[in-house]
Design an enzyme around this catalytic site. Structure first.
Site, PDB file in Angstrom:
ATOM      1  N   SER A   1      24.839   2.661 -34.534  1.00 46.88           N
ATOM      2  CA  SER A   1      23.721   2.039 -33.839  1.00 46.88           C
ATOM      3  C   SER A   1      23.012   1.026 -34.740  1.00 46.88           C
ATOM      4  O   SER A   1      23.655   0.114 -35.251  1.00 46.88           O
ATOM      5  CB  SER A   1      22.797   3.161 -33.354  1.00 46.88           C
ATOM      6  OG  SER A   1      22.080   2.738 -32.247  1.00 46.88           O
TER       7      SER A   1
ATOM      8  N   HIS B   1      25.726   7.802 -26.514  1.00 46.93           N
ATOM      9  CA  HIS B   1      25.354   7.172 -27.780  1.00 46.93           C
ATOM     10  C   HIS B   1      25.293   8.191 -28.917  1.00 46.93           C
ATOM     11  O   HIS B   1      24.234   8.731 -29.228  1.00 46.93           O
ATOM     12  CB  HIS B   1      23.988   6.518 -27.567  1.00 46.93           C
ATOM     13  CG  HIS B   1      23.589   5.587 -28.660  1.00 46.93           C
ATOM     14  ND1 HIS B   1      24.293   4.451 -28.966  1.00 46.93           N
ATOM     15  CD2 HIS B   1      22.535   5.612 -29.517  1.00 46.93           C
ATOM     16  CE1 HIS B   1      23.693   3.817 -29.967  1.00 46.93           C
ATOM     17  NE2 HIS B   1      22.625   4.505 -30.315  1.00 46.93           N
TER      18      HIS B   1
ATOM     19  N   TRP C   1      23.717   0.310 -22.979  1.00 44.42           N
ATOM     20  CA  TRP C   1      22.670  -0.432 -23.715  1.00 44.42           C
ATOM     21  C   TRP C   1      23.309  -1.250 -24.848  1.00 44.42           C
ATOM     22  O   TRP C   1      22.846  -2.324 -25.199  1.00 44.42           O
ATOM     23  CB  TRP C   1      21.653   0.586 -24.256  1.00 44.42           C
ATOM     24  CG  TRP C   1      20.455   0.054 -24.965  1.00 44.42           C
ATOM     25  CD1 TRP C   1      20.124   0.267 -26.272  1.00 44.42           C
ATOM     26  CD2 TRP C   1      19.382  -0.726 -24.407  1.00 44.42           C
ATOM     27  NE1 TRP C   1      18.926  -0.335 -26.569  1.00 44.42           N
ATOM     28  CE2 TRP C   1      18.445  -0.947 -25.445  1.00 44.42           C
ATOM     29  CE3 TRP C   1      19.132  -1.264 -23.142  1.00 44.42           C
ATOM     30  CZ2 TRP C   1      17.266  -1.683 -25.257  1.00 44.42           C
ATOM     31  CZ3 TRP C   1      17.950  -1.996 -22.959  1.00 44.42           C
ATOM     32  CH2 TRP C   1      17.043  -2.200 -24.001  1.00 44.42           C
TER      33      TRP C   1
ATOM     34  N   LYS D   1      24.868  -1.983 -37.067  1.00 45.93           N
ATOM     35  CA  LYS D   1      24.523  -3.410 -37.232  1.00 45.93           C
ATOM     36  C   LYS D   1      24.456  -3.715 -38.726  1.00 45.93           C
ATOM     37  O   LYS D   1      25.019  -4.691 -39.217  1.00 45.93           O
ATOM     38  CB  LYS D   1      23.151  -3.709 -36.604  1.00 45.93           C
ATOM     39  CG  LYS D   1      22.937  -3.185 -35.176  1.00 45.93           C
ATOM     40  CD  LYS D   1      21.505  -3.444 -34.692  1.00 45.93           C
ATOM     41  CE  LYS D   1      20.998  -2.515 -33.600  1.00 45.93           C
ATOM     42  NZ  LYS D   1      21.680  -2.458 -32.358  1.00 45.93           N
TER      43      LYS D   1
HETATM   44  C1  GCU Z   1      17.448   1.359 -29.979  1.00 43.36           C
HETATM   45  C2  GCU Z   1      17.759  -0.100 -30.177  1.00 43.36           C
HETATM   46  C3  GCU Z   1      19.232  -0.313 -30.486  1.00 43.36           C
HETATM   47  C4  GCU Z   1      19.651   0.575 -31.618  1.00 43.36           C
HETATM   48  C5  GCU Z   1      19.274   2.011 -31.335  1.00 43.36           C
HETATM   49  C6  GCU Z   1      19.601   2.969 -32.473  1.00 43.36           C
HETATM   50  O1  GCU Z   1      18.046   1.826 -28.807  1.00 43.36           O
HETATM   51  O2  GCU Z   1      17.393  -0.805 -29.026  1.00 43.36           O
HETATM   52  O3  GCU Z   1      19.485  -1.657 -30.823  1.00 43.36           O
HETATM   53  O4  GCU Z   1      21.028   0.452 -31.818  1.00 43.36           O
HETATM   54  O5  GCU Z   1      17.896   2.099 -31.081  1.00 43.36           O
HETATM   55  O6  GCU Z   1      19.547   2.584 -33.633  1.00 43.36           O
HETATM   56  O7  GCU Z   1      19.910   4.125 -32.186  1.00 43.36           O
END
Ligand code: GCU
Length: 412
Positions: free
Chosen positions: A250, A392, A341, A254
């Site tokens: 997540s 997720h 998402w 990134k």
């Molecule tokens: C939020 C955010 C995402 C990210 C996520 C996470 O949902 O919008 O961009 O990836 O948190 O880090 O679990």
């Protein structure tokens, strides 16, 4: 107090990761419908800003890649400034436990310290290595939501082979891998960022108290920490620093991609459901968008990125170019069906388009624009991918696929 806050934030993350994402009222405008995507053209990978065609590995590495990296640095994640006074970095192995997991491995708690005349900062990394290895082992380094200061990485007495956070460390040992945890919040806070604590002050010019519009946001800071952890590994004879995969889930996925793109010492990268600002293409605006991201998490990216909200077409990059900057080193992208998402289709397409550069560099990439069927991983390529049922999180199935992919690239 700080420990309490860290605990609270960790708990929020654990619950956040475990539950399905419910759309909030403010997200009713989010598009998940392929039929309603905006029309878009991706910026070309193999054409420089000056219109020069890139047709060799050398031209990619020496001309186009640096150009793209500079755009990502200055417009998306933010660059790390050069500090006015040099930073002294030191490593201290605080504790060694050679009997971790009933003697299957060794755990080292390592302090990485930074200091100059502007201040001090410290991060705590945990280094796990299998005891039955013949020499230095390949390893996974994970940018982690779980703190390296508490008990999350203790062996779980009730679940053999697992950390308390559930990750299968025993599986890593059995397959001959080390594992390194780097905590995301040691050098910068998660979101309520003041930029007055931790690492940033060491880099400020006289009178500065906030990063400039092109300077490092949260993700860039996490990435920098990963590179410093790798500096430590270069001094550790149980880990082969030339065979370290960087990974994250997540937000940390990134960060992992940006870490790997910048620091070419990392041998492989794994993006788990990294979505927006990770593997997913900005221009699709499917699931989370740049606008949603900078509204909720204003400092994850650099402030220049805000300028492209609802102007994604003006971006001179898209995320396939970030994956391409990892080439020729292998990259693996993991999506899940219900993790809309994070735009699973956009994550795949990014990997697909990046494959053009892998091929130019003599490696293999994804050959079909169609996403593969659910549960059918693509492992025999330098650009790997899987999509599974579910939401997720990183599940046992996912860990095993990352290891399968690494086996093909990090083992002799
Ligand atoms: C939020 C955010 C995402 C990210 C996520 C996470 O949902 O919008 O961009 O990836 O948190 O880090 O679990």
């Amino acid at each position: 107090m700080k420990t309490f806050l860290i605990l609270l934030v960790s708990l929020c993350f654990v619950s956040h990761i475990a539950v399905a994402r419910e759309p909030k009222e403010s997200d009713k405008d989010v598009n998940y419908d392929e039929a309603r995507l905006p029309a878009y053209d991706l910026p070309p990978l193999l054409l420089t800003s000056e219109g020069q065609k890139i047709d060799s590995a050398e031209a990619w590495m020496n001309t186009r890649r640096p150009q793209i990296m500079s755009l990502f640095g200055n417009l998306i994640y933010g660059t790390v400034p050069t500090p006015e006074s040099p930073i002294q970095v030191s490593f201290e192995v605080l504790k060694t436990d050679p009997n971790f997991l009933q003697g299957q491995g060794t755990r080292k708690d390592v302090a990485v310290r930074f200091e100059n005349d502007k201040g001090k900062a410290e991060m705590r990394i945990l280094v796990f290595s299998p005891n039955n290895a013949q020499g230095p082992v390949p390893a996974f380094m994970k940018h982690s939501f779980n703190s390296t200061h508490g008990q999350d990485f203790d062996a779980d007495p009730d679940k053999p082979g697992k950390f308390r956070n559930g990750w299968p460390i025993g599986e890593f040992f059995q397959r001959g891998y080390g594992f390194i945890a780097v905590y995301q919040q040691d050098l910068v806070d998660h979101n309520e960022v003041s930029f007055l604590d931790d690492i940033h002050p060491l880099f400020y010019r006289q009178g500065q108290s906030f990063p400039k519009a092109w300077e490092w946001g949260v993700l860039s800071t996490v990435a920098w920490g990963g590179s410093r952890a790798l500096d430590y590994l270069e001094t550790d004879n149980q880990i082969d620093a030339q065979r370290v995969a960087i990974m994250g889930h997540s937000k940390m996925g990134k960060a992992a991609l940006w870490t790997a793109a910048q620091d070419q010492r990392f041998a492989l990268a794994v993006s788990a459901q990294s979505g927006c600002a990770g593997a997913a293409l900005w221009r699709r605006k499917s699931g989370e968008t740049l606008e949603k991201m900078v509204t909720r998490f204003p400092y994850w990216l650099c402030r220049n990125a805000w300028k492209f909200v609802n102007n994604e077409d003006d971006l001179p990059v898209d995320q396939h170019m970030l994956l391409a900057c990892i080439a020729p080193r292998p990259v693996y992208v993991h999506s899940s069906v219900d993790d809309t998402w994070a735009d699973p289709r956009g994550e795949y397409l990014s990997a697909f388009h990046a494959s053009e550069v892998y091929r130019l560099l003599g490696k293999t990439g994804l050959s079909s624009e169609q996403s593969p069927p659910v549960g059918q991983p693509i492992l025999d390529s330098h650009v790997g991918y899987h999509i599974r049922e579910g939401g997720h999180s990183i599940e046992p199935y996912d860990w095993l696929r990352y290891l399968d992919f690494a086996d093909r690239h990090l083992k002799p």
